[in-house]
Design an enzyme around this catalytic site. Structure first.
Site, PDB file in Angstrom:
ATOM      1  N   ASP A   1      -1.836   7.718   3.883  1.00 32.66           N
ATOM      2  CA  ASP A   1      -1.394   6.312   4.231  1.00 32.66           C
ATOM      3  C   ASP A   1      -2.142   6.165   5.563  1.00 32.66           C
ATOM      4  OD1 ASP A   1      -0.368   4.034   4.055  1.00 32.66           O
ATOM      5  OD2 ASP A   1       1.747   4.780   4.299  1.00 32.66           O
ATOM      6  N   GLU A   2      -1.946   4.938   6.070  1.00 39.58           N
ATOM      7  CA  GLU A   2      -2.551   4.429   7.156  1.00 39.58           C
ATOM      8  C   GLU A   2      -4.155   5.034   7.411  1.00 39.58           C
ATOM      9  OE1 GLU A   2      -1.105   1.996   8.883  1.00 39.58           O
ATOM     10  OE2 GLU A   2       1.064   2.480   8.524  1.00 39.58           O
TER      11      GLU A   2
ATOM     12  N   GLN B   1      -5.685  -3.254  10.877  1.00 37.44           N
ATOM     13  CA  GLN B   1      -4.382  -2.553  11.616  1.00 37.44           C
ATOM     14  C   GLN B   1      -4.921  -1.092  12.280  1.00 37.44           C
ATOM     15  OE1 GLN B   1      -0.740  -2.619   9.563  1.00 37.44           O
ATOM     16  NE2 GLN B   1      -1.621  -3.536   7.726  1.00 37.44           N
TER      17      GLN B   1
ATOM     18  N   LYS C   1       0.930  -1.321  -0.124  1.00 38.94           N
ATOM     19  CA  LYS C   1      -0.151   0.003  -0.209  1.00 38.94           C
ATOM     20  C   LYS C   1       0.743   1.379  -0.103  1.00 38.94           C
ATOM     21  CE  LYS C   1      -1.898  -1.065   3.768  1.00 38.94           C
ATOM     22  NZ  LYS C   1      -1.511  -2.691   4.125  1.00 38.94           N
ATOM     23  N   THR C   2       1.922   1.292   0.752  1.00 34.93           N
ATOM     24  CA  THR C   2       2.712   2.459   1.070  1.00 34.93           C
ATOM     25  C   THR C   2       3.622   2.576  -0.376  1.00 34.93           C
ATOM     26  OG1 THR C   2       2.688   2.154   3.443  1.00 34.93           O
ATOM     27  CG2 THR C   2       4.539   3.579   2.352  1.00 34.93           C
TER      28      THR C   2
ATOM     29  N   ARG D   1       5.089  -7.333  11.176  1.00 35.48           N
ATOM     30  CA  ARG D   1       6.240  -6.698  10.884  1.00 35.48           C
ATOM     31  C   ARG D   1       7.308  -7.312  10.332  1.00 35.48           C
ATOM     32  NH1 ARG D   1       3.937  -2.984   9.128  1.00 35.48           N
ATOM     33  NH2 ARG D   1       1.998  -4.082   9.660  1.00 35.48           N
TER      34      ARG D   1
HETATM   35  P1  ATP Z   1       1.803  -2.274   5.869  1.00 40.44           P
HETATM   36  O1  ATP Z   1       0.330  -2.539   5.893  1.00 40.44           O
HETATM   37  O2  ATP Z   1       2.457  -2.729   6.977  1.00 40.44           O
HETATM   38  O3  ATP Z   1       2.020  -0.845   6.056  1.00 40.44           O
HETATM   39  P2  ATP Z   1       2.053  -2.057   3.333  1.00 40.44           P
HETATM   40  O4  ATP Z   1       0.750  -2.560   2.542  1.00 40.44           O
HETATM   41  O5  ATP Z   1       2.351  -0.546   3.202  1.00 40.44           O
HETATM   42  O6  ATP Z   1       2.537  -2.613   4.552  1.00 40.44           O
HETATM   43  P3  ATP Z   1       4.711  -1.755   1.925  1.00 40.44           P
HETATM   44  O7  ATP Z   1       5.235  -1.372   2.943  1.00 40.44           O
HETATM   45  O8  ATP Z   1       4.517  -0.862   0.845  1.00 40.44           O
HETATM   46  O9  ATP Z   1       3.130  -2.442   2.145  1.00 40.44           O
HETATM   47  O10 ATP Z   1       5.385  -3.116   1.182  1.00 40.44           O
HETATM   48  C1  ATP Z   1       5.807  -4.359   2.008  1.00 40.44           C
HETATM   49  C2  ATP Z   1       7.001  -4.580   1.348  1.00 40.44           C
HETATM   50  O11 ATP Z   1       7.051  -5.513   0.149  1.00 40.44           O
HETATM   51  C3  ATP Z   1       8.125  -3.633   1.182  1.00 40.44           C
HETATM   52  O12 ATP Z   1       9.308  -4.319   1.155  1.00 40.44           O
HETATM   53  C4  ATP Z   1       7.909  -3.238  -0.355  1.00 40.44           C
HETATM   54  O13 ATP Z   1       8.981  -2.804  -0.884  1.00 40.44           O
HETATM   55  C5  ATP Z   1       7.271  -4.725  -0.635  1.00 40.44           C
HETATM   56  N1  ATP Z   1       6.764  -4.433  -2.124  1.00 40.44           N
HETATM   57  C6  ATP Z   1       5.702  -4.177  -2.379  1.00 40.44           C
HETATM   58  N2  ATP Z   1       5.185  -4.237  -3.726  1.00 40.44           N
HETATM   59  C7  ATP Z   1       6.233  -4.977  -4.077  1.00 40.44           C
HETATM   60  C8  ATP Z   1       6.094  -5.586  -5.593  1.00 40.44           C
HETATM   61  N3  ATP Z   1       5.258  -5.487  -6.447  1.00 40.44           N
HETATM   62  N4  ATP Z   1       7.069  -6.119  -5.803  1.00 40.44           N
HETATM   63  C9  ATP Z   1       7.954  -6.500  -4.832  1.00 40.44           C
HETATM   64  N5  ATP Z   1       8.193  -5.819  -3.725  1.00 40.44           N
HETATM   65  C10 ATP Z   1       6.924  -5.261  -3.283  1.00 40.44           C
HETATM   66 MG    MG Z   2       2.375   0.704   4.684  1.00 41.98          MG
END
Ligand code: ATP
Ligand code: MG
Length: 764
Positions: free
Chosen positions: A242-243, A273, A56-57, A619
């Site tokens: 975000d969040e 979350q 997402k981030t 995490r």
């Molecule tokens: P959270 O819910 O904990 O905030 P999130 O959904 O924001 O998580 P991110 O932090 O954006 O997730 O991504 C999680 C991990 O996966 C990061 O290390 C990111 O670089 C990696 N990642 C995300 N998308 C891809 C992708 N398409 N290919 C490879 N790695 C990815």
């Molecule tokens: Mg995130």
């Protein structure tokens, strides 16, 4: 590049000379299909609703890069809101890596920091001067205390903290004093709304606002001055959040107003979350989004890129126990990896030792400390790890508190700066009025206070008047006059000296540095070093105002120093972060899930605790370690503990249960685990048996689950007499030599003489 502060000077991107996109041609390859869809759908509302670690981030960051790369808007016309300042910094760095220095001009920050920036431009519309101070909780409480005193309300019966909480909740909901209903708070027989009104007035006189005001004043300005709102709506062509699951009502209203014109708003979040309900977050904002932005595109991401299958399955199995959730599936293409390790230990000390050992062994196997984190439920838990790490020489940082800026000497020094920068800042003035001691007592302070109130002027101005009159005794009068003159002098220097020099001058001339130099306590040298460090910190800012703004806004502490360090923080502070190895200590009933949150909010509270557990587990990239201790010292009291129900809720196939008994000498008699996952003899079973064998009455004080009372081992009516023969879990058989309340001195047959807690001893 246009000045982000200059609202008038918009240049449309098209007006700029066409230049090639700074993005590498294949940059979109780093995204999967649905991520790419969310990144490319730039126009119109988008909601990305997806589980942990699904990117997402990454979607938000890429979206901003895409807007800039396609020249859809200047960076200064993009508003991106993150949950912490640290997250904002990291996001800016990632965007800069994609599009270069353009990233500097983004309006990227926390709700608070951006709202503060907007408020400075329009402060006069809510009766403030643009140099207003942002006060912290301490100042807020002091102010409320004063109000209660004036109103003759007994603060023992009606604690200021309770009033502060009621006011904060109103502000979280965007409710101004005129709309605050008596029904909302039972404080002081329905007087809270009036106290809220008085508090707001008092803040205005002080030219100050609290954190909740930042958003609230923004809302007031937007709603009462449509032309101002229109300006900002025009400015922010793209809004990203975000969040999103942790936004409160007032933040939501703010977003909705700002995005109303262009409706290019993209929110990303995960209902599983949502962990800030206790601070007013409304998970319902997710559901409201579709209603308020009709036609919103909803994107779901299901591939998790962060965690191994065992970790992901353990976390998913746990969160499935929550009823109030939207529900989603997650999968990962990563290799299986290790199961989640659940380890039972004797007590907190052993927990710290065991984690310390594990950290060292991961290090020996080539892991870096910065890839590891210890995530705790409550602040007091960090101490044992800090001590252990210091012993082991492992570098660590505590993330999440205002550690540095909370120290007494730092707060004092900042109070001086605040009075100089903003002479109406009474709270700051009051703090250092007699620090160092200058012989100005309470009587003088009260007189200043009364004068200030009677004339509706700041305390410093009142002091100036009193220094010229005969209200005060001659000595106090001349001391006060010198103080006022000093502040006048420093105020003049504000425009003449570099701010770092000014602060050094203030600390010297006020006698503050000398006070610590003369202090013979062991802490004094450290305090002087901290003051030096403070001056260094100032150097990073253009001026004093910028620094003070920073101090009021710093929500998390990135402890100083560099090099490889393990992170210690609360699970709350770990939101959005990831680490190769994550340690989750203290999974015991009462501690986690927290007794307080269950008592206060029942099932809702329990579900929020479970979401917190989900955040903690997710995490971890490769290794997750869950710990529980059989005995815990909580606020000075030993308590026998039961493993958290969350441990039992982890799906057995993805968990490896371990006990350290034998390793650290805690032995346990035979007995079956009561929780499905555990087939071994858990130390907590023996602790419980001990309580029964010494005839303790069980009470439910602080420790109940699902209605059943749990043992609390702090009953001091000792059942042991000097000379009696006893058995202890760790040390075996022995004879009692002395009894001191609940501490026994025992000479053990094998282990020698030890001082132990009676709860862990049974009659032999
Ligand atoms: P959270 O819910 O904990 O905030 P999130 O959904 O924001 O998580 P991110 O932090 O954006 O997730 O991504 C999680 C991990 O996966 C990061 O290390 C990111 O670089 C990696 N990642 C995300 N998308 C891809 C992708 N398409 N290919 C490879 N790695 C990815
Ligand atoms: Mg995130």
């Amino acid at each position: 590049m246009s000045d982000p502060f200059d609202l008038g000077a918009y240049e449309e991107p098209q007006a700029a000379a066409p230049s090639p996109s700074p993005l590498a041609p294949d940059w979109l390859d780093a995204l999967n299909e649905p991520q790419r869809a969310a990144v490319e759908a730039l126009d119109g509302p988008v909601l990305v609703l997806a589980g942990a670690g699904t990117g997402k981030t990454r979607v938000l960051t890429s979206r901003i890069a895409n807007i800039l790369g396609q020249r859809k808007a200047w960076p200064s016309r993009i508003l991106a809101v993150t949950f912490t300042n640290k997250a904002a910094r990291e996001m800016r760095e990632r965007i800069a890596a994609l599009v270069g220095p353009m990233a500097q001009d983004l309006w990227l920050g926390t709700f608070h920091s951006i709202a503060a920036r907007i408020l400075r431009r329009h402060a006069e519309l809510v009766g403030l001067n643009p140099s207003f101070s942002i006060i912290d909780t301490d100042d807020q409480l002091r102010l409320l205390k004063q109000l209660l005193a004036v109103e003759g309300i007994d603060e023992k019966k009606w604690p200021p903290r309770m009033l502060a909480a009621a006011i904060d909740r109103w502000k979280d909901k965007g409710i101004t004093p005129d709309k605050a209903g008596v029904g909302d708070s039972g404080f002081a027989d329905g007087r809270a709304p009036d106290l809220y009104r008085q508090y707001q007035e008092r803040l205005k006189v002080l030219n100050a606002c609290d954190f909740g005001d930042l958003l609230l004043h923004n809302l007031t300005i937007f709603l009462t001055h449509p032309e101002v709102l229109a300006e900002w709506q025009e400015k922010f062509r793209y809004v990203l959040v975000d969040e999103y699951q942790d936004s409160n009502v007032s933040q939501y209203l703010w977003l909705r107003l700002l995005a109303q014109k262009y409706k290019n708003i993209c929110c990303v979040g995960d209902d599983d979350q949502s962990i800030y309900g206790w601070r007013g977050a409304e998970v319902g904002n997710i559901l409201r989004f579709e209603k308020d932005f009709p036609g919103a595109r909803i994107v779901r991401l299901e591939q998790n890129y962060r965690s191994t299958p065992h970790i992901l399955a353990a976390a998913s199995g746990l969160i499935a126990h929550n009823e109030g959730r939207l529900g989603k599936t997650l999968w990962t293409a990563l290799n299986e990896g290790e199961k989640v390790l659940v380890r039972g230990v004797w007590d907190g000390e052993e927990e710290a030792r065991s984690i310390g050992d594990e950290v060292e062994s991961l290090q020996r196997a080539g892991s870096r400390l910065s890839d590891m984190a210890i995530l705790v439920r409550a602040g007091f838990q960090t101490r044992s790890f800090e001590e252990r790490f210091i012993q082991l020489g492992l570098k660590y940082k505590v993330i999440g508190g205002l550690r540095f800026y909370e120290r007494q000497e730092i707060r004092d020094a900042i109070a001086y700066m605040r009075v100089v920068a903003q002479p109406a800042d009474d709270l700051a003035f009051e703090r250092i009025f007699n620090v160092p001691k200058r012989g100005l007592g309470d009587a003088t302070l009260q007189l200043i206070n009364r004068t200030a109130r009677a004339q509706s002027i700041p305390m410093l101005a009142a002091a100036r008047i009193l220094a010229e009159t005969d209200e005060l005794k001659p000595k106090a009068r001349s001391t006060l006059r010198m103080l006022v003159e000093s502040f006048d002098r420093w105020r003049v220097l504000l425009d003449q000296l570099p701010h770092t020099e000014l602060v050094e001058t203030i600390l010297d001339e006020s006698g503050y540095t000398a006070m610590w130099q003369a202090d013979r306590s062991v802490e004094a040298p450290g305090r002087l070093e901290n003051l030096k460090e403070l001056v260094q910190a100032l150097e990073q800012f253009e001026n004093l105002g910028g620094f003070l703004e920073h101090v009021s806004l710093v929500m998390e502490n990135d402890a100083g120093g560099d090099g490889d360090m393990i992170s210690l923080m609360t699970m709350h502070a770990a939101k959005g972060l990831e680490f190769n190895a994550v340690f989750l200590p203290g999974w015991e009933e009462g501690l986690f899930p927290s007794q307080r949150s269950m008592e206060e909010k029942g099932t809702e509270g329990l579900e929020e605790e479970r979401r917190l557990a989900y955040v903690g587990l997710t995490r971890a990239r490769q290794r997750a370690y869950v710990y529980f201790a059989a005995n815990r010292r909580v606020y000075g009291q030993w308590q026998a503990a039961l493993p958290s129900r969350f441990i039992d809720e982890l799906p057995g196939d993805h968990v490896e249960a371990q006990s350290t008994q034998g390793v650290y000498g805690s032995s346990a008699p035979a007995g079956g685990g009561r929780f499905g996952t555990f087939a071994y003899d858990a130390p907590w079973l023996t602790a419980e048996r001990n309580l029964q064998s010494v005839g303790r009455t069980r009470d439910s004080q602080g420790r109940t689950i699902e209605g059943s009372a749990h043992p609390v081992a702090n009953d001091s009516s000792a059942a042991f007499a000097v000379g009696s023969r006893v058995f202890h879990q760790k040390f075996g058989y022995g004879r009692v030599q002395a009894v001191d309340d609940n501490k026994l001195t025992i000479t053990f047959d094998k282990a020698g003489t030890k001082k132990v807690i009676d709860a862990f001893v049974e009659k032999a």
